[in-house]
Scaffold this motif. Structure first.
Motif, short mmCIF file in Angstrom:
data_model
loop_
_atom_site.label_atom_id
_atom_site.label_comp_id
_atom_site.label_asym_id
_atom_site.label_seq_id
_atom_site.Cartn_x
_atom_site.Cartn_y
_atom_site.Cartn_z
N ILE A 143 0.68 -1.53 -0.25
CA ILE A 143 0.09 -0.09 0.02
C ILE A 143 0.94 1.18 0.16
CG2 ILE A 143 -0.20 -0.13 2.49
CD1 ILE A 143 -2.71 0.84 -0.09
N GLY A 144 2.08 1.15 0.71
CA GLY A 144 2.81 2.41 0.62
C GLY A 144 3.56 2.44 -0.77
N GLN A 145 3.82 1.49 -1.55
CA GLN A 145 4.48 1.58 -2.64
C GLN A 145 3.40 2.17 -3.86
OE1 GLN A 145 5.89 -2.54 -3.10
NE2 GLN A 145 8.02 -1.94 -2.89
N ALA A 146 2.18 1.71 -3.35
CA ALA A 146 1.03 2.23 -4.45
C ALA A 146 0.77 3.54 -4.20
CB ALA A 146 -0.29 1.48 -4.16
N ALA A 147 0.88 3.83 -3.02
CA ALA A 147 0.58 5.44 -2.54
C ALA A 147 1.60 6.43 -3.06
CB ALA A 147 0.69 5.54 -0.82
N ASP A 148 3.03 5.96 -3.18
CA ASP A 148 3.90 6.68 -3.72
C ASP A 148 3.90 6.97 -5.37
OD1 ASP A 148 5.38 6.99 -1.56
OD2 ASP A 148 6.75 5.29 -1.87
N ILE A 149 3.21 5.83 -5.97
CA ILE A 149 2.95 6.00 -7.33
C ILE A 149 1.76 6.79 -7.55
CG2 ILE A 149 1.99 4.58 -9.35
CD1 ILE A 149 3.59 2.13 -8.08
N LEU A 150 1.03 6.64 -6.61
CA LEU A 150 -0.36 7.71 -6.93
C LEU A 150 -0.01 8.91 -6.76
CD1 LEU A 150 -3.10 5.65 -4.70
CD2 LEU A 150 -3.04 5.84 -7.43
N GLU A 151 0.99 9.23 -5.49
CA GLU A 151 1.22 10.79 -5.57
C GLU A 151 2.26 11.18 -6.85
OE1 GLU A 151 3.85 13.47 -2.21
OE2 GLU A 151 3.55 11.60 -2.04
N LYS A 152 3.13 10.51 -7.13
CA LYS A 152 3.79 10.92 -8.42
C LYS A 152 2.98 11.12 -9.61
CE LYS A 152 7.95 9.37 -10.78
NZ LYS A 152 9.05 8.25 -10.95
N ALA A 153 1.88 10.64 -9.63
CA ALA A 153 0.83 10.30 -10.97
C ALA A 153 0.27 11.78 -10.84
CB ALA A 153 0.14 9.37 -11.34
#
Length: 338
Positions: free
Chosen positions: A63-73
């Motif tokens: 979930i943390g890795q997904a959150a990083d991807i979402l913020e970057k996008a």
């Protein structure tokens, strides 16, 4: 002096509680502000006409890795806050990998729920009834945004239907689902088969159903044609089905010309004009209704059929009746200039 110390000490004791109160108040205000902000982020709805942002979450992402991807996008404003809320408010379901289409300004709660549900972007792949395997592979390989390539599967192993695939999914995995669907459908129909059938196995049912599929474009005729071929098999008559002549020539694709005499005489394992019984294998991927027709054929005494010019067929019990139907068909063709 003792009085002065008391006064000074009194001022300190009176001042400390005020700072503590103000600090606590500011902390509470900050907490309330953060709570309102996060609640707003969690429940907000995107504005009408909001831009869709595609994001790919890799398999195995936390979930943390997904959150990083979402913020970057640019889908969320804070990966740390999103992760914290996801771990405290969200349930225990894992997020699903795939490519998602999130909308600018979409609520974080909606984003998390969609990732846990696996609500990814998909492509739809229609496989019509009677599509031969060579064309199934061509269609699947022609669908964009999937991975890898596939070879033509064994004929008769794919169930015609419209399939959904995740963007980035392997084509080979989609093909496996198509084949698993055929196995499941065939197993269920075989269990409910009638006693009035000429086929002795599931494989034979697919072979005969493929002929029925290719013989008619009229769904209402399927059981009748299945009954006709059932009668011929039981009587030891050759099926004499034109589609079995065409298949070895085109692998199931349209012939786009008349059948040649040399093709009618070819002994190639499929041609039912020279071969007794069923061909050596299916000539297409039959749909559910053709499979069902073969395993529950119409009971009648027809042995012959010929096209009638309407997209259907004229049926006959005797060769003499059949010849009359053939004459009518030829007259129709002459009249239409065919």
């Amino acid at each position: 002096m003792a009085n002065g110390g008391k006064t000074a000490g009194g001022k300190q004791l009176a001042g400390q509680p005020r700072w503590i109160v103000w600090g606590a108040a500011l902390s509470l205000l900050a907490l309330l502000t953060m709570s309102v902000w996060t609640a707003t982020m969690w429940r907000r709805a995107p504005m009408p006409g909001a831009q869709r942002i595609e994001v790919t979450i890799p398999q195995g992402a936390s979930i943390g890795q997904a959150a990083d991807i979402l913020e970057k996008a640019g889908v969320i404003e804070s990966s740390e806050a999103f992760e914290l809320l996801a771990r405290t408010i969200g349930d225990k379901r894992d997020i699903q990998y795939g490519t998602y289409g999130f909308f600018e300004g979409e609520g974080w709660g909606s984003i998390l729920e969609r990732m846990k549900r696996g609500d990814t972007l998909i492509v739809r792949i229609p496989i019509p009834e009677g599509m031969p395997s060579i064309q199934v592979a061509e269609r699947l390989n022609g669908v964009g945004r999937l991975e890898g390539r596939v070879e033509a599967p064994a004929e008769g192993t794919v169930l015609p239907a419209t399939y959904e695939a995740k963007i980035g999914e392997k084509r080979a995995d989609v093909l496996k689902r198509m084949q698993a669907a055929m196995t499941k459908e065939l197993d269920g129909l075989w269990e409910r088969r009638s006693e009035n059938i000429a086929v002795k196995s599931r494989d034979e049912a697919v072979i005969l159903a493929a002929i029925v599929e290719k013989e008619t474009g009229d769904p209402s005729e399927r059981r009748r044609i299945a009954g006709l071929y059932t009668n011929r098999l039981k009587a030891g008559m050759r099926l004499q089905a034109d589609p079995t002549v065409i298949y070895p020539v085109t692998k199931g694709k349209p012939l786009r010309r008349g059948i040649r005499q040399s093709e009618l005489r070819a002994d190639n394992g499929y041609n039912t004009y020279v071969r007794d019984g069923l061909p050596q294998g299916p000539i297409t991927n039959p749909g559910r209704e053709s499979l069902a027709a073969v395993l529950d054929p119409e009971v009648h005494d027809y042995l012959y059929m010929v096209a009638d010019g309407t997209g259907g067929h004229a049926f006959a019990r005797t060769y003499e009746e059949h010849q009359e139907n053939v004459r009518k068909w030829r007259a129709y063709r002459r009249e239409k200039g065919i």
